[in-house]
Scaffold this motif. Sequence first.
Motif, short mmCIF file in Angstrom:
data_model
loop_
_atom_site.label_atom_id
_atom_site.label_comp_id
_atom_site.label_asym_id
_atom_site.label_seq_id
_atom_site.Cartn_x
_atom_site.Cartn_y
_atom_site.Cartn_z
N UNK A 177 -55.93 31.13 -17.49
CA UNK A 177 -55.23 31.83 -16.42
C UNK A 177 -54.20 30.87 -15.84
N UNK A 178 -52.98 31.32 -15.73
CA UNK A 178 -51.92 30.47 -15.19
C UNK A 178 -51.45 31.05 -13.87
N UNK A 179 -51.16 30.18 -12.95
CA UNK A 179 -50.83 30.63 -11.60
C UNK A 179 -49.37 30.91 -11.39
N UNK A 180 -48.70 31.45 -12.39
CA UNK A 180 -47.28 31.75 -12.25
C UNK A 180 -46.91 32.86 -13.22
N UNK A 181 -45.88 33.61 -12.87
CA UNK A 181 -45.36 34.65 -13.77
C UNK A 181 -44.28 34.10 -14.68
N UNK A 182 -43.96 32.82 -14.54
CA UNK A 182 -43.01 32.16 -15.43
C UNK A 182 -43.66 30.88 -15.96
N UNK A 183 -44.69 31.03 -16.80
CA UNK A 183 -45.43 29.85 -17.25
C UNK A 183 -44.59 28.96 -18.16
N UNK A 216 -43.41 39.37 -16.45
CA UNK A 216 -44.84 39.50 -16.69
C UNK A 216 -45.51 40.13 -15.46
N UNK A 217 -46.68 40.69 -15.69
CA UNK A 217 -47.43 41.35 -14.62
C UNK A 217 -48.72 40.57 -14.39
N UNK A 218 -48.98 40.25 -13.13
CA UNK A 218 -50.18 39.48 -12.80
C UNK A 218 -51.43 40.20 -13.27
N UNK A 270 -53.83 33.70 -26.39
CA UNK A 270 -53.80 34.57 -25.21
C UNK A 270 -53.76 33.75 -23.92
N UNK A 271 -53.12 34.30 -22.90
CA UNK A 271 -53.12 33.73 -21.56
C UNK A 271 -52.91 34.86 -20.56
N UNK A 272 -53.32 34.61 -19.32
CA UNK A 272 -53.20 35.63 -18.28
C UNK A 272 -52.52 35.02 -17.06
#
Length: 680
Positions: free
Chosen positions: A250-256, A313-315, A340-342
């Motif tokens: 899980x990444x804390x940004x919509x622009x990883x 991207x959508x959270x 995969x990542x979220x």
Amino acid sequence: MVASDGDGKYLVNTTTIDVQVIQFAGSVAADAVATALTVWVTARANTSGASFRFRGASVSVSEGANTQLFPLGTTYAEYERQCGSDILATLISAGSIAARLQFWLSSGVANGARATFARAEITYNRSPSAPTQTAPSGTISTLVPTFTGTHNDPDSTPDPMSKVEIEVRRVSDNALMWASGEMGANGTAIIEVYAGSTLVSGTQYKWRARTKDNSGASNAQGEWSGFVNFTPVTNTAPGATIAAPAAGAQVGTLTPTLTVNYTDPQNDTFSAYQFQVRRQSDQVSFWDPGQVATTGAQQTAKAASVTYAGTALVSGTIYEVRARVKDAPGLWSDYTAWSAFTPAVAPNAPTGITPSGLQNSLTPTVSGTYSQGLGGTETDFQYEIRQGTTTIYQSGDVAADIATGQAYGTNNPADTPATPPALAWGTTYGIRARSKDNAATYSDWTAWQDFNTNAAPTTPTGTTPTGGAVTPDQTPTLSWVHNDPDTPPDAQTAVDIELYDNTTLAYVTGYNPKTLSQATLTHDVTETLVLTRQYQWKVRTKGLAGPGYGPYGAWNVFSVATAPLCTLTDPTADEVFATPAPTVTWTFSGGSGTQQDYQVKVFASDQTTVVYDSGVQAGTAVTWNIPAGTLRNALTYYVQAIVRDTLSQTGQSSKVKVTTAWTPPATISGLSGSAVGSQT
């Protein structure tokens, strides 16, 4: 006249043929070969059916005779002859043209018939130039290269290629690897696949080529090109691995940040990369920026990182990323497996962070208010403390509600340093914090916020008694001013007082030191001090409990003594001075010392204006004569004596009222005078 029409042809023109012989000469390229001779003639004949004979002749050219019949009135006849190669060769020799054409009328034609215009044209061919080579060159990645280049023909109207020939040799020993022989070709592009002996990876070879044009002339074969070197190198594809985001993260940004690592069996340079991102649920592509060339830093690191810049991207939605890499020889790796990542939207930065302002604790409680925003529910928070611009502490995750907070100094997992450093009194620090939600997503940091730990008071000022003062009070009052640097300053809560007897060289009982809990800035000494002795004292103050006492002030010296008594014995109240130079007397009594000096003053009737002052006179005398001429007759005065003892204590008499009344001397009579000398 000889001229070129720009198409590889030389022309001769004349409008009048007085002598029925035409000659022409000129220069052409040394490799030119004549391919055709064409002649046109204009003639007139006076009778119908007359014939006209043409003959071309030169040193070695004999075309024989040909007869043309011209109807009456015909003004133009054309004769064209394609000469044999043996004859044409004589027209162009060593880069020059030489020809002679002769015309005459056939027998039986009426007089006056003649040729009026003649024109000759020679067409020639030049050999092709060396072809232009384009590939292979330098290091190549195949053992079966394709040879490419361009056929070059120097004629004004270039002849297309009919044949191409390629030769390949090994550079080290010039061994022939392939002699293709003439291979059919057309147009101008050379495209031929290698068909010689097997090439060896890492070995350097060279190749050259030549072409033939389709003119059919004896010089249709072109010259060889120069040799071009090439080295075939077989290559193994590089490898790619996704380094970020971690699989399933899980990444804390919509622009990883997307990162791919590069490996290569031959240690070839990392030259390019390509990322692809798709939504996992339906495999819809969200981003494919295409092939991207690496930077020098990426080549050194053997890794490339980019910030996602595709469709938004959508959270909470699962996405997949894959990548491939390319080495310097141009070989691409396979794509990695999809990883995969979220992305998760972080909560907002917390608000209301404490501590702030003045703190009377070295372990203040860090707290604030969680601001969830679009993030998840709160699970942890972190904070950092800095002094100046240097961060001195970074907490690990504090597993608590930030509103509850945590006292500074509590150990957390992953603290940096492992044990929180102690704070110091009277110091400015900065603090900032961030929250963490149940998706392990951190908020932004708050802005840095300053707080101050309480400072100790500074040195007291305004102390009394001091400076060697003498007081008759045997339980004197000590006073001072409390100073505190905090904003706002702390009030005094306690004092320490030291009192020392300079005569006995010992502290006064209970004053080594005497500690008093008080806010007032004075203290009445509780011990009875001894007259005639000298003492010294100093004080320090305390504000709030945390930082403790400030420094002591300097020693303040004073003495305890009673003042002497001074009484006028002469004059007495309302006495009349019968002389202009009266004597003043007094008595010295009491006090703690002996008379050290004295002073006599005479005031006017207003008891303020001084009309006479003896000044301070050293000694123990108790009389003083007022000089004659000081006082005036028939006036009222007030007289006062002032004494000081050996302990610098002063005593003064009351002001005694007197009048003056003395008999003036008799008037002198019978005096006369005259001027002596001259006066102006």
